[in-house]
Design a protein around this motif. Structure first.
Motif, mmCIF file in Angstrom:
data_model
loop_
_atom_site.group_PDB
_atom_site.id
_atom_site.type_symbol
_atom_site.label_atom_id
_atom_site.label_comp_id
_atom_site.label_asym_id
_atom_site.label_seq_id
_atom_site.Cartn_x
_atom_site.Cartn_y
_atom_site.Cartn_z
ATOM 1 N N ARG A 57 0.432 -1.218 0.183
ATOM 2 C CA ARG A 57 -0.057 -0.032 0.173
ATOM 3 C C ARG A 57 0.897 1.606 -0.084
ATOM 4 N N ASP A 58 2.023 1.211 0.828
ATOM 5 C CA ASP A 58 2.737 2.529 1.318
ATOM 6 C C ASP A 58 3.085 2.792 -0.307
ATOM 7 N N ALA A 59 3.989 1.413 -0.911
ATOM 8 C CA ALA A 59 4.702 1.831 -2.702
ATOM 9 C C ALA A 59 3.252 2.569 -3.293
ATOM 10 N N LEU A 60 2.591 2.228 -3.343
ATOM 11 C CA LEU A 60 1.592 3.385 -4.247
ATOM 12 C C LEU A 60 1.723 4.090 -4.173
ATOM 13 N N ALA A 61 2.484 5.363 -2.971
ATOM 14 C CA ALA A 61 2.446 6.465 -3.493
ATOM 15 C C ALA A 61 3.836 6.739 -2.865
ATOM 16 N N SER A 62 4.652 5.667 -3.964
ATOM 17 C CA SER A 62 6.305 6.017 -3.790
ATOM 18 C C SER A 62 6.919 6.904 -5.270
ATOM 19 N N PRO A 63 7.509 8.132 -4.410
ATOM 20 C CA PRO A 63 8.320 8.807 -6.156
ATOM 21 C C PRO A 63 9.101 8.061 -7.001
ATOM 22 N N MET A 67 -8.239 1.221 -2.896
ATOM 23 C CA MET A 67 -6.481 2.112 -2.968
ATOM 24 C C MET A 67 -6.202 1.778 -4.122
ATOM 25 N N LEU A 68 -6.313 1.284 -5.059
ATOM 26 C CA LEU A 68 -5.753 0.862 -6.799
ATOM 27 C C LEU A 68 -6.438 2.130 -7.655
#
Length: 355
Positions: A136-142, A165-166
């Motif tokens: 889940r956190d990786a979905l917002a990764s730069p 969330m997707l």
């Protein structure tokens, strides 16, 4: 090699197929007619030391009806190529084998963040729900590669609750994140990504158009045939072939003969590209033509043909239907013979159904 680069790009950008079970499998005659073992070509690719071919084989096994030999795929978990390690660890995790937990825990410390995400996916599949937080956190990764990987893995998990969330990633600035999100949502039973995919088949970047066309073949419907027909005229061979395959997946076969003819093209890259797209259609009559490529002296050609045949025969690919247009229609049901007067009525004979 040009096709090898295409193969690894398909793995990294477009993601892997659904593992939802299908009630029907390949027709027995299609399996019985095989003269060569397509899985042998995949095993060769896994042992080849060539990352694009290793990735192609591992990605194909994610869709296949049977897993690869355990020692083959576990050996790839520590190969030098991070992209191959990522899909190998995902494939190990998808097997949900308790005895692979130590390996997955070790890969949580891998140098590559995408491999660590694949390990978190595997542990989550084994029941460790806390690992979903990493995805889940990786979905917002730069890092765009982490966003692509996280979306792909969340789709592979098969939990419809992840759809919420997707959906926000359909608006990701990276077109390939959006494409992979649409595919993941489809695997989770949502059609929310279909309109973005339809828009991306007109994208200014050729590579985006190619992957969007392939995905539209998988998740679209018959209303997409006119749009795909136009793309069958593309001057880019990969887009053209992908569009022909996509139209065939919708039940329109008038151009599939072109793809079959391209299996005999003098250019090996053209032959391999045609084989790859035919594998998308699950067109069982193509198996005999693909088998000729299994005898090629070129390992890349053998691996591509083997992957296409395995995909055609796969019984776990929810967006594909095994196309049996060359099979004769089933005979009409016959009436059951009249029962003797003293006997109870005979049960009606079930009608024969064409798959």
């Amino acid at each position: 090699m040009k096709l090898c680069l295409i193969a690894i790009s398909v793995l990294v950008i477009a993601g892997c197929g659904s593992r939802a079970p299908r009630p029907d499998g390949p027709p027995p005659e299609a399996v019985a007619s095989l003269r060569f073992d397509p899985y042998a070509a995949l095993a060769e690719a896994l042992h080849s030391g060539q990352p694009p071919l290793q990735a192609l084989a591992a990605e194909t096994y994610l869709d296949a009806d049977r897993p690869p030999p355990r020692q083959d795929i576990e050996g790839l978990a520590d190969t030098n190529e991070p992209r191959v390690r990522t899909v190998a660890v995902a494939l190990i995790g998808a097997g949900r084998r308790p005895d692979t937990t130590p390996l997955l825990q070790r890969k949580l410390r891998d140098d590559d963040p995408n491999v660590r995400l694949a390990a978190a996916f595997g542990l989550a599949m084994a029941g460790d729900g806390s690992q979903v937080t990493a995805l889940r956190d990786a979905l917002a990764s730069p890092d765009v590669t982490q966003r692509r990987t996280a979306v792909w893995l969340l789709g592979l998990m098969g939990n419809p609750s992840a759809a919420g969330m997707l959906k926000v990633k359909l608006d990701d600035p990276d077109a390939f994140v959006a494409l992979r999100t649409a595919e993941a949502l489809w695997r989770l039973g949502s059609r929310d990504g279909l309109e973005p995919v339809r828009a991306l088949v007109e994208h200014e970047r050729h590579q985006v158009r190619y992957f969007a066309v392939r995905l539209l073949g998988r998740i679209g419907d018959t209303t997409d045939i006119p749009r795909l027909e136009k793309l069958c005229q593309s001057r880019f061979l990969d887009v053209k072939f992908a569009a022909i395959a996509a139209v065939a997946q919708k039940g329109d076969f008038k151009r599939i003969g072109l793809l079959l003819d391209m299996l005999d093209d003098p250019d090996p890259d053209t032959r391999q590209l045609a084989a790859r797209e035919i594998g998308e259609t699950a067109y069982t009559p193509a198996i005999a033509r693909l088998e000729k490529l299994l005898t090629s002296s070129d390992l890349a050609e053998r691996a591509t043909a083997g992957a296409a045949i395995v995909r055609i025969l796969s019984a776990k690919t929810s967006w594909r239907s095994h196309i049996l247009v060359d099979r004769p229609p089933a005979p009409p049901p016959q009436a059951a013979p009249a029962a003797p007067p003293t006997a109870p009525p005979a049960p009606p004979r079930p009608a024969s159904k064409r798959p």
